[in-house]
Design a protein around this motif. Structure first.
Motif, PDB file in Angstrom:
ATOM      1  N   PRO A 171       0.840  -1.214   0.000  1.00  0.00           N
ATOM      2  CA  PRO A 171       0.000   0.000   0.000  1.00  0.00           C
ATOM      3  C   PRO A 171       0.869   1.255   0.000  1.00  0.00           C
ATOM      4  CG  PRO A 171      -0.774  -1.571   1.638  1.00  0.00           C
ATOM      5  CD  PRO A 171       0.558  -2.071   1.162  1.00  0.00           C
ATOM      6  N   ASP A 200      -0.586   4.574   0.231  1.00  0.00           N
ATOM      7  CA  ASP A 200      -1.441   5.731   0.531  1.00  0.00           C
ATOM      8  C   ASP A 200      -0.682   6.848   1.230  1.00  0.00           C
ATOM      9  OD1 ASP A 200      -4.567   4.778   0.125  1.00  0.00           O
ATOM     10  OD2 ASP A 200      -3.158   3.163   0.523  1.00  0.00           O
ATOM     11  N   ASP A 201       0.177   6.483   2.211  1.00  0.00           N
ATOM     12  CA  ASP A 201       0.872   7.539   2.943  1.00  0.00           C
ATOM     13  C   ASP A 201       1.856   8.297   2.056  1.00  0.00           C
ATOM     14  OD1 ASP A 201       2.273   5.201   2.763  1.00  0.00           O
ATOM     15  OD2 ASP A 201       3.345   5.432   4.648  1.00  0.00           O
ATOM     16  N   LYS A 210      -7.281   0.277  -7.153  1.00  0.00           N
ATOM     17  CA  LYS A 210      -6.996   0.142  -5.725  1.00  0.00           C
ATOM     18  C   LYS A 210      -7.181  -1.314  -5.308  1.00  0.00           C
ATOM     19  CE  LYS A 210      -7.963   4.795  -4.119  1.00  0.00           C
ATOM     20  NZ  LYS A 210      -8.883   5.689  -3.431  1.00  0.00           N
ATOM     21  N   ASN A 220      -8.182  -3.508  -2.024  1.00  0.00           N
ATOM     22  CA  ASN A 220      -8.783  -3.392  -0.686  1.00  0.00           C
ATOM     23  C   ASN A 220      -8.896  -1.931  -0.260  1.00  0.00           C
ATOM     24  OD1 ASN A 220      -8.882  -6.221  -0.454  1.00  0.00           O
ATOM     25  ND2 ASN A 220      -6.721  -6.231   0.143  1.00  0.00           N
ATOM     26  N   LYS A 236      -6.978   0.479  -0.938  1.00  0.00           N
ATOM     27  CA  LYS A 236      -5.694   1.178  -0.798  1.00  0.00           C
ATOM     28  C   LYS A 236      -5.013   1.339  -2.157  1.00  0.00           C
ATOM     29  CE  LYS A 236      -4.744  -0.570   3.869  1.00  0.00           C
ATOM     30  NZ  LYS A 236      -5.155   0.657   4.544  1.00  0.00           N
TER      31      LYS A 236
END
Lengths: 312, 470
Positions: free
Chosen positions: B140, B142-143, B169, B171, B173
């Protein structure tokens, strides 16, 4: 008596030593063969019982579900049909031509040099990469500027110069003809090597007895070639059933559906590519069926071709 | 003894046959979105600007990057320069790049299974989706989106075109960062249209009328590489988008009963697929065209239009007629159809960081570094494709495509997402049947009946689990 006993003992000792030597000589090959061939084979049988993408360490065990699915998979059966077509129709054409050339070249009409040149020309496709040959044949069959249509145009056969050789219905035969061109030289070399081993006295005797070329070929050459022919047929079976490269390379980005062999289908299922199917377990099940097909072919071919050994 | 001989022979043969399954394929891959390999500009100096001189995070170690580009391709030229510049910006990072070609994921599979270091991989979104995202093997990111873009005072997500992170994406994310954008449409030569007095058709009827005009003049209207099933499938898919609307194709495949195919709209789509073929608008011998024969014929002026991906101008640029002016128009609207001409396909290529990457920090930084405008512009310039980077230049070879994306009312995945999410259905059920449909080997009614039955059958299998829920 004592001398005989000593010699017997000495020979026994030597036999034992020889046996001891066999093991270290055979062991490396046996280990390599086991690790790189036997183990993958057995593991493939195991993999075929899993629903597995190949991207994770393990898949889900599903028993024989992959094989059950194959029974209803229309694409699988159509690819198998084409594979069998290559095996049988291709085999008939290849061995028919190989026999024809063998008969001509072994008839005595050709000198040794001409024979070698002719054999080399026919064998030539075997030294070129299959991918290159597939690309070449795709150009030969090109409708607009291909060699074949240009030839027909040149000799004034307008109708044939407009044919789409890679179109539906024709493409399978187009590919088969290309494959015959590729492989006939290889099998011709095998058969000619067998002919060269036949004692010339037999041919001479037949000629003295008044036999014509055809009679010599049918009654002497073929029977004495039978063992070589059996090996050649088995070898062709294996080659035909695993056909992949030519079809895959024939059409650039995607082999046309009509020329998908079972091996191509196995690749598409397992390795995805554009379609990203990534069903390694199912693809392996397809491979297992190819193994079974090869096994059946080998057994049937050897049984059908079993003859009394002719010695000369 | 004979039995033993058979067993040994079978064992040897089977070993040779089956052991091939476990190894890497020996045959070179076909090139899906391939650009002609080894074009001369390999010698061209790619990026001349200095990379942004900004001290990034302290990074070190080896960064292993496997790229889908082949040595000599324009994209490879750009990425080579990026790697070089990245190593200058981060002297403690050693980027080990492999130009793996289109088989990159096949090779990556072995690496991931063997625990070999692999920190970054790129490929088309659909393939990454099936290979890594669905198997929960993507990291992932995202951050990273809220971190600053490299050398800029904006969040990284703000340098990406709106919406490009959403379709793939996993799940919920973000795991996929796209850098190149393609689409499919009809392509034509502006000169050919001008010389023949043609205007761009906005509706299916206008398209058919244009083809009728050309046919009357003895000219071919549509070029097609008819042996490529997924190119033939463009007709069914685009007509599905225009007649049934975006998402309908996906919904029909998702219907576990297969009854969705009973909607009369699908029969209409199937009938329309056959319309230009029956009327003789496709070039002679189209169904036997082995790629790239069809697109070459089009570039040589032997047909007016071709329905293909936006890579076709690049692929045909070396063989096109002199003065060929590449233009495109979106797939036309259909009377009473639910789809609109402003709905556009987005085909994305980008990166994924594998979950088990050993240097994910460096991989993330590399992505941000590579998304700098100067690199994206160079990518656009050399590879003649659109970038997902905000403010990146548009390729002059695709003068129309930017406008389609600017005015789009909806973006959708290639083939409505069906190829990505239902690859088995796509490959073993749909593609062979649509091929028969467009080649007039089955009737539209037979095609729909087949879709109904086969889709229900596909969902009825207890195992293996259909892809969408795997």
């Amino acid at each position: 008596v004592r001398l005989s006993a000593q010699r017997f003992l000495r020979e026994g000792q030597m036999r034992k030593e020889r046996k001891r030597l066999i093991i270290p000589f055979l062991l490396p090959a046996a280990i390599l063969y086991t690790v790189f061939f036997i183990y993958p084979t057995v593991d493939a049988l195991r993999m075929a019982t899993f629903d597995w993408s190949g991207f994770t360490p393990t898949g889900d065990f599903i028993g024989l579900a992959n094989f059950q699915e194959l029974l209803h998979d229309e694409v699988y059966w159509s690819t198998l049909k084409f594979t069998v077509m290559i095996l049988l129709a291709g085999g008939v054409m290849i061995f028919g031509m190989a026999f024809l050339f063998t008969a001509i070249l072994s008839s005595g009409m050709w000198g040794p040099f001409s024979k070698k040149v002719f054999r080399a020309i026919l064998f030539f496709p075997n030294v070129v990469a299959t991918v290159a040959l597939a690309t070449l044949w795709a150009f030969i069959y090109n409708r607009n500027f291909g060699l074949l249509n240009s030839f027909f145009e040149m000799i004034g056969i307008e109708k044939l110069s407009k044919v789409t050789w890679t179109g539906p219905g024709l493409i399978t035969w187009a590919v088969l003809i290309a494959m015959v061109w590729i492989y006939v030289g290889f099998y011709l070399v095998l058969l000619l090597a067998g002919v060269d081993k036949i004692s010339p006295e037999l041919f001479d005797a037949a000629k003295v007895e008044g036999a014509n070329q055809l009679q010599v070929f049918v009654n002497i050459t073929i029977p004495l070639l039978w063992d070589v022919l059996t090996v050649a047929v088995v070898f062709w079976g294996i080659t035909a059933i695993k056909q992949f490269e030519f079809m895959y390379a024939f059409a650039g980005i995607r082999p046309p559906r009509e020329i998908w062999t079972t091996a191509v289908y196995m690749y598409v299922l397992s390795f995805g590519k554009r379609d990203a199917v990534f069903r390694m377990g199912y693809g392996t099940a397809v491979a297992v069926t190819l193994l079974i097909l090869v096994a059946i072919f080998v057994v049937v071919a050897r049984r059908l071709m079993r003859r009394e050994v002719v010695q000369f | 003894m004979k039995v033993a001989r058979y067993i040994v022979m079978i064992l040897v043969v089977s070993s040779l046959l089956l052991s091939a399954c476990g190894g890497a394929p020996a045959t070179p891959a076909p090139e899906p979105t391939a650009k002609p390999a080894a074009e001369e500009p390999a010698a061209e100096e790619p990026v001349v600007e200095e990379p942004a001189a900004e001290a990034g995070p302290a990074l070190s170690g080896k960064l292993v990057y496997w790229a889908l580009w082949n040595e000599g391709e324009q994209e490879q030229v750009v990425f080579s320069q990026i790697v070089e510049d990245f190593e200058k910006a981060y002297p403690d990072v050693d980027v080990e790049v492999t130009w793996a070609g289109r088989e990159v994921l096949t090779k990556a599979r072995s690496a991931l299974m063997a625990g070999t270091q692999l920190d970054l991989v790129d490929q088309a979104a659909d393939e990454l989706n099936a290979a890594l995202m669905k198997n929960d093997l993507a990291l992932p990111l995202d951050d990273m989106l809220t971190e600053k873009a490299y050398g800029e005072d904006v969040a990284f997500q703000d340098v990406l075109l709106p919406g490009v992170l959403d379709p793939y994406k996993a799940n919920g994310k973000v795991v996929f960062v796209p850098y190149a954008l393609y689409t499919s449409a009809f392509w034509y030569d502006e000169n050919y249209f001008a010389d023949n007095g043609l205007t761009v058709p906005a509706t299916w009827d206008e398209l058919m009328a244009m083809c009728e005009t050309l046919k009357g003049q003895g000219k071919a209207c549509i070029a097609q590489d008819g042996t490529v099933d997924f190119y033939n499938a463009y007709y069914f898919y685009w007509l599905a988008e225009r007649v049934m609307g975006p998402g309908a194709f996906y919904a029909a495949v998702s219907d576990t009963t297969g009854q969705a195919w009973a909607d009369p709209g699908w029969l209409k789509v199937a009938q329309m697929v056959q319309e230009p073929v029956e009327k003789g608008y496709f070039m002679d011998g189209w169904d036997g065209n082995v790629w790239p024969a069809g697109q070459v014929a089009w570039a040589q002026g032997e047909a007016a239009i071709i329905l293909c991906g936006s890579w076709v101008p690049n692929e045909t640029s070396k063989m096109a007629l002199e003065g060929f002016k590449y233009r495109g128009f979106p797939f036309p609207e259909v009377a009473d159809g639910k789809g609109e001409i402003t709905e556009v396909e987005s085909y994305l290529i980008g990166w994924v960081i594998p979950k088990d990457a050993q240097n994910p920090a460096a991989a993330r930084e590399f992505i941000k570094f590579a998304m700098q405008k100067m690199y994206r512009d160079k990518h656009v310039e050399l590879a003649k494709t659109f970038s997902t980077r905000v403010g990146a230049m548009a390729p002059p070879e695709l003068p129309d495509m930017g406008g389609w994306f600017e005015t789009n009312t909806q973006l959708f995945k290639p083939y409505d997402g069906v190829q990505a999410d239902f690859p088995s259905w796509w490959t073993t059920i749909f593609l062979p049947e649509q091929d028969k449909l467009i080649k007039l080997q089955i009737t539209p009614e037979e095609f729909i009946a087949k879709m109904q039955a086969e889709t229900a059958e596909y969902w009825s299998k207890p195992t293996p689990t259909p892809e969408a829920v795997r």
